[in-house]
Design a protein around this motif. Structure first.
Motif, PDB file in Angstrom:
ATOM      1  N   LYS A 141       0.857  -1.184   0.000  1.00  0.00           N
ATOM      2  CA  LYS A 141       0.000   0.000   0.000  1.00  0.00           C
ATOM      3  C   LYS A 141       0.892   1.233   0.000  1.00  0.00           C
ATOM      4  O   LYS A 141       1.723   1.398   0.884  1.00  0.00           O
ATOM      5  CB  LYS A 141      -0.891  -0.024   1.232  1.00  0.00           C
ATOM      6  N   ILE A 142       0.749   2.074  -1.031  1.00  0.00           N
ATOM      7  CA  ILE A 142       1.660   3.220  -1.144  1.00  0.00           C
ATOM      8  C   ILE A 142       0.973   4.548  -0.830  1.00  0.00           C
ATOM      9  O   ILE A 142       1.623   5.556  -0.635  1.00  0.00           O
ATOM     10  CB  ILE A 142       2.334   3.288  -2.536  1.00  0.00           C
ATOM     11  N   ILE A 170       8.067   2.462   2.262  1.00  0.00           N
ATOM     12  CA  ILE A 170       7.695   1.578   1.150  1.00  0.00           C
ATOM     13  C   ILE A 170       8.909   0.773   0.700  1.00  0.00           C
ATOM     14  O   ILE A 170       8.838  -0.458   0.541  1.00  0.00           O
ATOM     15  CB  ILE A 170       7.141   2.405  -0.042  1.00  0.00           C
ATOM     16  N   LEU A 187       1.311  -2.635  -6.366  1.00  0.00           N
ATOM     17  CA  LEU A 187       1.126  -1.378  -5.630  1.00  0.00           C
ATOM     18  C   LEU A 187      -0.365  -1.061  -5.541  1.00  0.00           C
ATOM     19  O   LEU A 187      -1.047  -0.996  -6.555  1.00  0.00           O
ATOM     20  CB  LEU A 187       1.852  -0.236  -6.340  1.00  0.00           C
ATOM     21  N   VAL A 192      -4.035   5.136  -6.419  1.00  0.00           N
ATOM     22  CA  VAL A 192      -2.598   4.856  -6.445  1.00  0.00           C
ATOM     23  C   VAL A 192      -1.800   5.898  -7.226  1.00  0.00           C
ATOM     24  O   VAL A 192      -0.720   6.310  -6.819  1.00  0.00           O
ATOM     25  CB  VAL A 192      -2.347   3.458  -7.080  1.00  0.00           C
ATOM     26  N   TYR A 195       0.074   9.074  -5.976  1.00  0.00           N
ATOM     27  CA  TYR A 195       1.237   8.941  -5.106  1.00  0.00           C
ATOM     28  C   TYR A 195       2.253  10.052  -5.349  1.00  0.00           C
ATOM     29  O   TYR A 195       2.580  10.368  -6.489  1.00  0.00           O
ATOM     30  CB  TYR A 195       1.950   7.583  -5.318  1.00  0.00           C
ATOM     31  N   ILE A 221       0.874  -2.251 -11.025  1.00  0.00           N
ATOM     32  CA  ILE A 221       0.254  -1.089 -10.390  1.00  0.00           C
ATOM     33  C   ILE A 221      -1.243  -1.322 -10.376  1.00  0.00           C
ATOM     34  O   ILE A 221      -1.820  -1.735 -11.383  1.00  0.00           O
ATOM     35  CB  ILE A 221       0.595   0.186 -11.175  1.00  0.00           C
TER      36      ILE A 221
END
Length: 417
Positions: A141-142, A170, A187, A192, A195, A221
């Motif tokens: 999890k970013i 991360i 990711l 997402v 980020y 991704i």
């Protein structure tokens, strides 16, 4: 003294599955249980994306009350923020904990009296997960939250605005997982592609740093928005560690519908973007909502003709589901359920046919990470995110295989080793 047994029930998306792993890794004085009828505490990591998701969570809570009346039920996840108060007041749950409280779960579960700890929607957790129970691919999890305000979506209200995890957290996590034998990293997050915008960095910069970590073989991704794919990101598409599949959320192909949905993308630029990426040998998936209020026959006919123009290989199609407290819930005219169902079928059939053609053209040089298997049949995903079944006499669980001349079937690809 015997430690109490805790069972986790997870509803919803990969982000929730990741959050459950974070909570599991923080249990210091409790025993993880695999049987909800034999557990002292049940943590329900809930989803609230549709009204239907809410009722699944409620039904589970009612059923556990019957099957294991002594257990303490704790509500976690997105439902805590939308339905937690009501469930707590109605004495349906012993306690409610918000997203920001996950890392404190060991202390929270010790509470002897009922509690409502909703926390805030600005928190970002820093837990490093070193193992994924029973998985060969690791979900990272970013980021958390979303700044988009699509008219059908409740998620920003329950997960907050977009905020990124710290890059060093991360990278440390990926380093530990890679050292533990994980080679593929996926990711995830609420949105997402956003980020880094709050940390003066970007998805592309993060990907480059990830790729340099020893043991990292393939990076996928979760889901990107069209406007998040910039030149810096496009330059990475020929890198060998990039999975040759991108999931780009369009949600619709009619500009009228995109406007009603308060989306930031429009079809002409989407089409151009998809062609640019497809030319680099990529499979392309998207999310698509059918039956949103206002989707009349004219809009649908235009939309489906445009779908045929797109180089699509995968689709997550959703029939619109009314969500209380969203702008779309007030919109008229509504689309009848049987019409939405038919449109859903039409869309998925078109993309399924496109996927079949794509697999026929890409049936060699497939790099597949096999997950678990039974009775000599192992299954995993190739770099294009197509499932491949492999028959073998040796145990290939969690192994990478390179396949050539794969047998391409209507439903999936098959190979023998």
């Amino acid at each position: 003294m015997n430690s109490k047994k805790v069972y986790f029930k997870t509803f919803g998306c990969r982000t929730n599955q990741f959050d459950t792993q974070v909570m599991m890794s923080k249990l210091k004085e409790f025993e993880l249980s695999q049987d909800d009828t034999q557990s002292d505490i049940i943590v329900v990591n809930s989803c609230t994306v549709t009204n239907g998701a809410d009722s699944s969570v409620r039904n589970y809570i009612s059923s556990i009350k019957r099957r294991n009346p002594k257990a303490k039920v704790i509500l976690a996840g997105c439902g805590s923020h939308s339905k937690g108060e009501a469930l707590f007041e109605d004495q349906k749950v012993f306690g409610v904990m918000g997203h920001s409280e996950k890392e404190n779960i060991n202390e929270i579960l010790k509470k002897e009296t009922r509690f409502y700890e909703i926390g805030d929607l600005e928190h970002i957790d820093s837990t490093i997960v070193e193992e994924f129970v029973g998985k060969s691919r690791a979900f990272i999890k970013i980021q958390e939250g979303c700044d988009f305000r699509c008219s059908y979506c409740i998620i920003p209200a329950v997960r907050g605005d977009a905020r990124s995890h710290r890059e060093e957290t991360i990278l440390a996590q990926i380093g530990k997982l890679a050292a533990n034998g994980f080679g593929e990293f996926i990711l995830t997050g609420t949105n997402v592609g956003s980020y880094g915008q709050d940390h003066d960095t970007s998805m592309a910069k993060l990907l480059k740093k990830m790729s340099m970590i020893r043991g990292v073989r393939r990076i996928r991704i979760g889901s990107l928005e069209p406007i998040q794919i910039d030149d810096e990101f496009m330059e990475l598409l020929s890198e060998p560690w990039m999975a040759k599949h991108l999931h780009i959320a369009l949600q619709h192909t009619s500009d009228k519908m995109l406007e009603l949905m308060n989306r930031r993308n429009r079809f002409d630029s989407d089409l151009e973007l998809f062609h640019r990426i497809a030319q680099k040998g990529y499979a392309l998936g998207t999310d698509y909502i059918v039956g949103h209020p206002g989707e009349d026959e004219t809009a649908w006919q235009e939309a489906i003709a445009r779908v045929k123009e797109l180089p699509l290989t995968h689709v997550h199609a959703f029939s619109y589901s009314k969500r209380d407290n969203t702008a779309s819930a007030m919109m008229k005219p509504e689309v009848r359920g049987n019409i939405a169902k038919e449109r859903h079928r039409e869309l998925t059939e078109i993309v399924k046919a496109k996927n079949f053609l794509f697999r026929r053209e890409h049936n060699s040089n497939l790099e597949v990470l096999l997950e678990s298997g039974k009775e000599g049949i192992y299954s995993g995903f190739d770099q294009y995110f197509n499932r491949v079944e492999v028959q073998s006499d040796e145990d290939l669980s969690a192994n990478w295989v390179l396949l050539n001349q794969v047998e391409v079937g209507r439903e999936s690809n098959r190979a023998k080793l």
